[in-house]
Design a protein around this motif. Structure first.
Motif, PDB file in Angstrom:
ATOM      1  N   PHE A 128       0.836  -1.191   0.000  1.00  0.00           N
ATOM      2  CA  PHE A 128       0.000   0.000   0.000  1.00  0.00           C
ATOM      3  C   PHE A 128       0.876   1.248   0.000  1.00  0.00           C
ATOM      4  CE2 PHE A 128       0.599  -1.744   4.183  1.00  0.00           C
ATOM      5  CZ  PHE A 128       0.902  -0.677   5.004  1.00  0.00           C
ATOM      6  N   LYS A 129       0.253   2.364  -0.330  1.00  0.00           N
ATOM      7  CA  LYS A 129       0.936   3.655  -0.386  1.00  0.00           C
ATOM      8  C   LYS A 129       0.338   4.562   0.674  1.00  0.00           C
ATOM      9  CE  LYS A 129       0.070   6.438  -3.829  1.00  0.00           C
ATOM     10  NZ  LYS A 129       0.006   7.081  -5.148  1.00  0.00           N
ATOM     11  N   ILE A 130       1.187   5.353   1.315  1.00  0.00           N
ATOM     12  CA  ILE A 130       0.754   6.314   2.322  1.00  0.00           C
ATOM     13  C   ILE A 130       1.240   7.689   1.889  1.00  0.00           C
ATOM     14  CG2 ILE A 130       0.953   7.039   4.738  1.00  0.00           C
ATOM     15  CD1 ILE A 130       1.694   4.082   5.383  1.00  0.00           C
ATOM     16  N   ASN A 131       0.356   8.662   1.925  1.00  0.00           N
ATOM     17  CA  ASN A 131       0.740  10.055   1.688  1.00  0.00           C
ATOM     18  C   ASN A 131       0.659  10.786   3.013  1.00  0.00           C
ATOM     19  OD1 ASN A 131       1.170  10.226  -1.252  1.00  0.00           O
ATOM     20  ND2 ASN A 131      -0.939   9.521  -1.294  1.00  0.00           N
ATOM     21  N   CYS A 132       1.734  11.461   3.353  1.00  0.00           N
ATOM     22  CA  CYS A 132       1.802  12.171   4.633  1.00  0.00           C
ATOM     23  C   CYS A 132       1.850  13.669   4.378  1.00  0.00           C
ATOM     24  CB  CYS A 132       3.048  11.728   5.397  1.00  0.00           C
ATOM     25  SG  CYS A 132       3.196  12.563   6.971  1.00  0.00           S
ATOM     26  N   GLU A 133       0.996  14.382   5.057  1.00  0.00           N
ATOM     27  CA  GLU A 133       0.943  15.839   4.910  1.00  0.00           C
ATOM     28  C   GLU A 133       1.360  16.564   6.185  1.00  0.00           C
ATOM     29  OE1 GLU A 133       0.516  17.007   1.916  1.00  0.00           O
ATOM     30  OE2 GLU A 133       0.029  15.023   1.128  1.00  0.00           O
ATOM     31  N   SER A 134       1.977  15.864   7.123  1.00  0.00           N
ATOM     32  CA  SER A 134       2.364  16.472   8.397  1.00  0.00           C
ATOM     33  C   SER A 134       3.458  17.515   8.205  1.00  0.00           C
ATOM     34  CB  SER A 134       2.835  15.402   9.372  1.00  0.00           C
ATOM     35  OG  SER A 134       1.786  14.519   9.660  1.00  0.00           O
ATOM     36  N   ASN A 135       3.581  18.392   9.195  1.00  0.00           N
ATOM     37  CA  ASN A 135       4.530  19.496   9.102  1.00  0.00           C
ATOM     38  C   ASN A 135       5.965  19.105   9.394  1.00  0.00           C
ATOM     39  OD1 ASN A 135       2.568  21.385   8.422  1.00  0.00           O
ATOM     40  ND2 ASN A 135       2.013  21.694  10.553  1.00  0.00           N
ATOM     41  N   THR A 136       6.168  18.102  10.235  1.00  0.00           N
ATOM     42  CA  THR A 136       7.537  17.736  10.594  1.00  0.00           C
ATOM     43  C   THR A 136       7.822  16.292  10.218  1.00  0.00           C
ATOM     44  OG1 THR A 136       7.026  16.901  12.813  1.00  0.00           O
ATOM     45  CG2 THR A 136       7.391  19.285  12.601  1.00  0.00           C
ATOM     46  N   ARG A 137       9.095  15.958  10.143  1.00  0.00           N
ATOM     47  CA  ARG A 137       9.498  14.583   9.832  1.00  0.00           C
ATOM     48  C   ARG A 137       8.988  13.620  10.899  1.00  0.00           C
ATOM     49  NH1 ARG A 137      13.466  13.965   5.950  1.00  0.00           N
ATOM     50  NH2 ARG A 137      14.433  12.161   6.944  1.00  0.00           N
ATOM     51  N   LEU A 138       9.101  14.015  12.163  1.00  0.00           N
ATOM     52  CA  LEU A 138       8.660  13.149  13.245  1.00  0.00           C
ATOM     53  C   LEU A 138       7.154  12.899  13.175  1.00  0.00           C
ATOM     54  CD1 LEU A 138       9.226  11.473  15.737  1.00  0.00           C
ATOM     55  CD2 LEU A 138       9.062  13.576  17.107  1.00  0.00           C
ATOM     56  N   GLU A 139       6.376  13.934  12.939  1.00  0.00           N
ATOM     57  CA  GLU A 139       4.923  13.765  12.800  1.00  0.00           C
ATOM     58  C   GLU A 139       4.608  12.826  11.644  1.00  0.00           C
ATOM     59  OE1 GLU A 139       3.334  17.686  12.314  1.00  0.00           O
ATOM     60  OE2 GLU A 139       3.449  18.154  14.444  1.00  0.00           O
ATOM     61  N   CYS A 140       5.340  12.965  10.563  1.00  0.00           N
ATOM     62  CA  CYS A 140       5.127  12.119   9.391  1.00  0.00           C
ATOM     63  C   CYS A 140       5.472  10.658   9.720  1.00  0.00           C
ATOM     64  CB  CYS A 140       5.956  12.630   8.216  1.00  0.00           C
ATOM     65  SG  CYS A 140       5.327  12.075   6.623  1.00  0.00           S
ATOM     66  N   LYS A 141       6.589  10.437  10.399  1.00  0.00           N
ATOM     67  CA  LYS A 141       6.958   9.068  10.789  1.00  0.00           C
ATOM     68  C   LYS A 141       5.885   8.447  11.672  1.00  0.00           C
ATOM     69  CE  LYS A 141      11.964   9.689  10.654  1.00  0.00           C
ATOM     70  NZ  LYS A 141      13.201   9.636  11.455  1.00  0.00           N
ATOM     71  N   LYS A 142       5.384   9.218  12.633  1.00  0.00           N
ATOM     72  CA  LYS A 142       4.333   8.716  13.518  1.00  0.00           C
ATOM     73  C   LYS A 142       3.084   8.355  12.714  1.00  0.00           C
ATOM     74  CE  LYS A 142       5.714  11.151  17.728  1.00  0.00           C
ATOM     75  NZ  LYS A 142       5.340  12.205  18.690  1.00  0.00           N
ATOM     76  N   TYR A 143       2.719   9.194  11.780  1.00  0.00           N
ATOM     77  CA  TYR A 143       1.548   8.958  10.937  1.00  0.00           C
ATOM     78  C   TYR A 143       1.741   7.691  10.099  1.00  0.00           C
ATOM     79  CZ  TYR A 143      -2.011   9.694   7.352  1.00  0.00           C
ATOM     80  OH  TYR A 143      -3.073   9.540   6.483  1.00  0.00           O
ATOM     81  N   ILE A 144       2.896   7.562   9.484  1.00  0.00           N
ATOM     82  CA  ILE A 144       3.194   6.398   8.645  1.00  0.00           C
ATOM     83  C   ILE A 144       3.118   5.123   9.470  1.00  0.00           C
ATOM     84  CG2 ILE A 144       5.042   5.238   7.347  1.00  0.00           C
ATOM     85  CD1 ILE A 144       5.976   8.181   6.603  1.00  0.00           C
TER      86      ILE A 144
END
Length: 156
Positions: A128-144
Motif C-alpha cells: 500500500f501507499k501512504i501520503n503524509c501531509e504532516s509538518n515535521t518529519r517526526l509527525e510524518c513518521k508517527k503517521y506512517i
C-alpha cells in the motif's frame, strides 16, 4: 494500543516479524519494542537509508533501476528479503521520501511512502501507499507507522 495488540497476536500465534526501513529510520521497530514481550516476536530490523545497503540486504539493483527506490516493487523486495534474512513469519518493507527530494534519488514524490507486509507462510504480499501531509518529519513518521499498524492488524 495497536502495537500491544500486534505483539500479543504474534506471541499467541507463535509468529515473528522483521523490518527493513528506509525513511522511517527504525520508527516502526521502535514502536513495537515499546511493548513488553516484543523481544519474543521482533527478530531483526535494518535501517537501509541508502540504495547501497538495501542492495547489501538482498534487494535487487535491477528492481531499483527499473522501478526506482521509491516504489511498491522496492518495498516488496525489502519486505521479502528481510523476512528471508531473519527467517521471520512477516517482513515489513518501508521506502519513500519525507520532507524533501533525496539528492541521490531524484525520482518520486515528497511524502509518498511505499509499504509492503510480506507473509512468508503463504508467500503473500500486502502492499500500500501512504501520503503524509504532516509538518515535521517526526509527525510524518508517527503517521506512517500508525497506518502500518492498522494494515498489520488487518493482515494478522
Amino acid at each position: 494500543m495497536k502495537e500491544e495488540i500486534i505483539v500479543k497476536k504474534l506471541i499467541e500465534n507463535k509468529e515473528t516479524i522483521s523490518s527493513m526501513e528506509s525513511c522511517t529510520a527504525g520508527y516502526f521497530a521502535t514502536t513495537l519494542t515499546n511493548v513488553s514481550g516484543s523481544s519474543e516476536v521482533l527478530l531483526f530490523s535494518a535501517i537501509t537509508y541508502s540504495n547501497e545497503f538495501k542492495i547489501k540486504m538482498g534487494v535487487s539493483s535491477d528492481i531499483i533501476d527499473k522501478y526506482t527506490v521509491y516504489s511498491i516493487e522496492t518495498s516488496k523486495e525489502m519486505a521479502k528479503k528481510i523476512s528471508e534474512f531473519a527467517n521471520s513469519t512477516y517482513g515489513v518493507g518501508i521506502t519513500g521520501q519525507i520532507g524533501r527530494i533525496d539528492p541521490a534519488n531524484k525520482t518520486g514524490n515528497i511524502n509518498e511512502i511505499f509499504v509492503t507486509i510480506y507473509n512468508s507462510k503463504n508467500d503473500n504480499y500486502h502492499s500500500f501507499k501512504i501520503n503524509c501531509e504532516s509538518n515535521t518529519r517526526l509527525e510524518c513518521k508517527k503517521y506512517i507507522v500508525d497506518k502500518i499498524l492498522d494494515e498489520l492488524l488487518n493482515v494478522l
